[in-house]
Scaffold this motif. Structure first.
Motif, PDB file in Angstrom:
ATOM      1  N   LEU A  81      65.566  57.454 -10.191  1.00 26.10           N
ATOM      2  CA  LEU A  81      64.628  58.551  -9.948  1.00 26.10           C
ATOM      3  C   LEU A  81      63.301  58.164 -10.584  1.00 26.10           C
ATOM      4  O   LEU A  81      63.227  57.979 -11.799  1.00 26.10           O
ATOM      5  CB  LEU A  81      65.151  59.854 -10.553  1.00 26.10           C
ATOM      6  N   CYS A 139      62.295  63.677 -13.811  1.00 28.74           N
ATOM      7  CA  CYS A 139      63.158  64.374 -12.866  1.00 28.74           C
ATOM      8  C   CYS A 139      64.589  63.884 -13.069  1.00 28.74           C
ATOM      9  O   CYS A 139      64.828  62.785 -13.573  1.00 28.74           O
ATOM     10  CB  CYS A 139      62.708  64.172 -11.430  1.00 28.74           C
ATOM     11  N   ASN A 140      65.513  64.720 -12.687  1.00 26.02           N
ATOM     12  CA  ASN A 140      66.929  64.418 -12.844  1.00 26.02           C
ATOM     13  C   ASN A 140      67.690  65.438 -12.010  1.00 26.02           C
ATOM     14  O   ASN A 140      67.115  66.352 -11.430  1.00 26.02           O
ATOM     15  CB  ASN A 140      67.331  64.531 -14.324  1.00 26.02           C
ATOM     16  N   MET A 150      68.194  69.597  -7.958  1.00 21.13           N
ATOM     17  CA  MET A 150      67.292  68.675  -8.636  1.00 21.13           C
ATOM     18  C   MET A 150      66.443  69.445  -9.646  1.00 21.13           C
ATOM     19  O   MET A 150      66.112  70.624  -9.428  1.00 21.13           O
ATOM     20  CB  MET A 150      66.376  67.990  -7.624  1.00 21.13           C
ATOM     21  N   CYS A 205      58.770  62.893  -7.384  1.00 22.06           N
ATOM     22  CA  CYS A 205      59.973  62.202  -7.863  1.00 22.06           C
ATOM     23  C   CYS A 205      60.664  61.606  -6.652  1.00 22.06           C
ATOM     24  O   CYS A 205      61.193  62.351  -5.805  1.00 22.06           O
ATOM     25  CB  CYS A 205      60.891  63.173  -8.582  1.00 22.06           C
ATOM     26  N   ILE A 258      68.744  63.009  -1.888  1.00 24.49           N
ATOM     27  CA  ILE A 258      68.759  64.102  -2.861  1.00 24.49           C
ATOM     28  C   ILE A 258      69.616  65.257  -2.369  1.00 24.49           C
ATOM     29  O   ILE A 258      70.032  66.100  -3.158  1.00 24.49           O
ATOM     30  CB  ILE A 258      67.334  64.596  -3.201  1.00 24.49           C
ATOM     31  N   ALA A 260      63.660  59.435  -5.071  1.00 19.65           N
ATOM     32  CA  ALA A 260      65.043  59.080  -5.385  1.00 19.65           C
ATOM     33  C   ALA A 260      65.508  57.901  -4.535  1.00 19.65           C
ATOM     34  O   ALA A 260      65.098  57.757  -3.382  1.00 19.65           O
ATOM     35  CB  ALA A 260      65.950  60.280  -5.137  1.00 19.65           C
ATOM     36  N   TYR A 272      70.843  59.129 -15.053  1.00 23.40           N
ATOM     37  CA  TYR A 272      69.774  59.283 -14.053  1.00 23.40           C
ATOM     38  C   TYR A 272      68.366  59.294 -14.649  1.00 23.40           C
ATOM     39  O   TYR A 272      67.383  59.308 -13.900  1.00 23.40           O
ATOM     40  CB  TYR A 272      69.953  60.587 -13.268  1.00 23.40           C
TER      41      TYR A 272
END
Length: 114
Positions: free
Chosen positions: A3, A94-95, A33, A21, A27, A23, A103
């Motif tokens: 990410l 972000c995660n 998220m 963000c 997602i 990925a 992540y």
């Protein structure tokens, strides 16, 4: 899963920034998220989250000023930040929500200062 947060920078109080963000995976598969931030000398904290059906949740400190959104086709999550304050200065990450330790990426630095 990777990410990559981007879009940070130096902004004056009252200004705006939009973080992105990107990925490395869908997602949609991650479902919820989130954005998090860590200010100097403080613990990382939750900022905002968005589910796959676009339901949102915000920390009280950013409600009414920040907006989280997602583009599942682009595998990207956004954080629109308005009316920025010096106390918003932090590294933003972000995660997934709840977060997954593996992540965490490098984050993007937001500095709010005149």
């Amino acid at each position: 899963v990777q990410l990559q947060a981007s879009g940070g920078g130096l902004v004056q109080p009252g200004g705006s920034l939009r973080l992105s963000c990107a990925a490395s995976v869908s997602i949609f598969s991650i479902n919820v998220m989130g954005w998090y931030r860590q200010a100097p000398g403080k613990l990382r904290e939750f900022v905002a989250a968005i589910s796959s059906n676009s339901s949102t949740n915000y920390a009280d400190s950013v409600k009414g000023r920040f907006t989280i959104s997602r583009d599942n086709a682009k595998n990207t999550v956004y954080l629109q930040m308005n009316s920025l304050k010096p106390e918003d200065t932090a590294v933003y990450y972000c995660n997934a929500y709840p977060h997954v330790d593996d992540y965490w990426g490098q984050g993007t630095l937001v500095t709010v200062s005149s």
